[in-house]
Design a protein around this motif. Sequence first.
Motif: not given
Length: 438
Positions: A35, A40-42
Amino acid sequence: MTFPSSHLCLLLVLIATSNFEAHVQDACFCQLSGKIDECTCNIDTVDHFNNVKVYPRLRSLLRKDYFRFFKVNLKRDCPFWHDDSKCAIKYCHVQACGDGDVPVGIKGAVERRFDSEAACEDDAEELDYLNKTISPKMKEDLVMWTAYDDANDNFCAVDENDEGAEYVDLLLNPERYTGYKGPSANRIWNSIYLENCFRPKTYYSPYIPTSTLNNMCLEERVYYRTISGLHTSINIHLCANYLLSNSHGLSLTDPKGEWGPNLKEFQRRFSPETTNDEGPNWLRNLYFIYLLELRALAKAAPYLEQELFYTGNEVEDFGTQMAVKDLLNVAQQFPNHFDETTMFTGSAQASRLKHEFKEHFRNVTRIMDCVGCEKCKLWGKLQTRGLGTALKILFSQKFNHKKLFQLQREEIVALFNAFGRLSTSIYKLDDFRQMLQH
């Protein structure tokens, strides 16, 4: 199957050596997974999204006339210290555009048309009548009020209205390594980090250790990660577009030098061994600023979709409008945007922090006038202006009042080009990763 003891020892040595080499190769990228901080994203999601969907579109879009010409004043004196340093390369001077080089619509010789060319005569007369009711003094005051209001809304020191401002063709002046380094270049970044970043009171090194960031509030962390991500992106550009003098016998004064990726320089700037273990974290911050500017584009999409991107060439202008709408549509579809609504909320302290945030970044844009290399100054000013425009979109109170919020042409050009630089950096990271594996 059995091995003689001597062969077994040799095999173990080979395995250990292979593992060590793999560790060295992967060291720069050891933090590029999982993350993204404050989001909130990878990282893998951003890599695929950028390299497949965004980068190809931006690469084509930024060659359009509307985005290739940027008005800037490169002659401003440094407001903080005297600096007469020069870059090492003889050909890093930026040549301004001639009168006939810039499309007539960009220069303003032809009015941009947001409505039909045919204007209602009665409306024109009514407007003329209304204008006559405003005294010259009132007009002056209105201009001053508007300028003051806009200045309070801006995160940047603006210079395109200066007498010394000129148009520059960005395609003819690409960002690349110029040999500009040493005390002058270090002074730029030290001033940015030490004097214009939020930092723990007891920590005096320019770069704040990642472990220490957790002791800072969200807004302070966001500011530092943004500056660090910008710095990282610029360093990647220089490594990816480096004069390959050692392998081809060329010098920094050769105008026909061959430019390309320099893996050793990349490792020097980002490997844990040469950066006190911080280099891989700096690379993570590149992804953070990418998401921040991506969010700004998506948020401003309804505004930008109304822009005509006018240059005077109807065919190209239409193509530019369609290309921008396509890119904005992609940006809006990204599922995990940076959430600016969590910042500067609630108390009077939040309002004070926002003011400091803005003033710090304005100073960063002023420090760009202290860069001793003209080409470095051009791209430094453009990228900080683009980032400042993104911050204006995310945090301006006017944004929710569409009739009050506006972006000037240079802000739009800087916004897209700055995001283009971040997109290119992430794309080039994959190139360096593959070079390390071979």
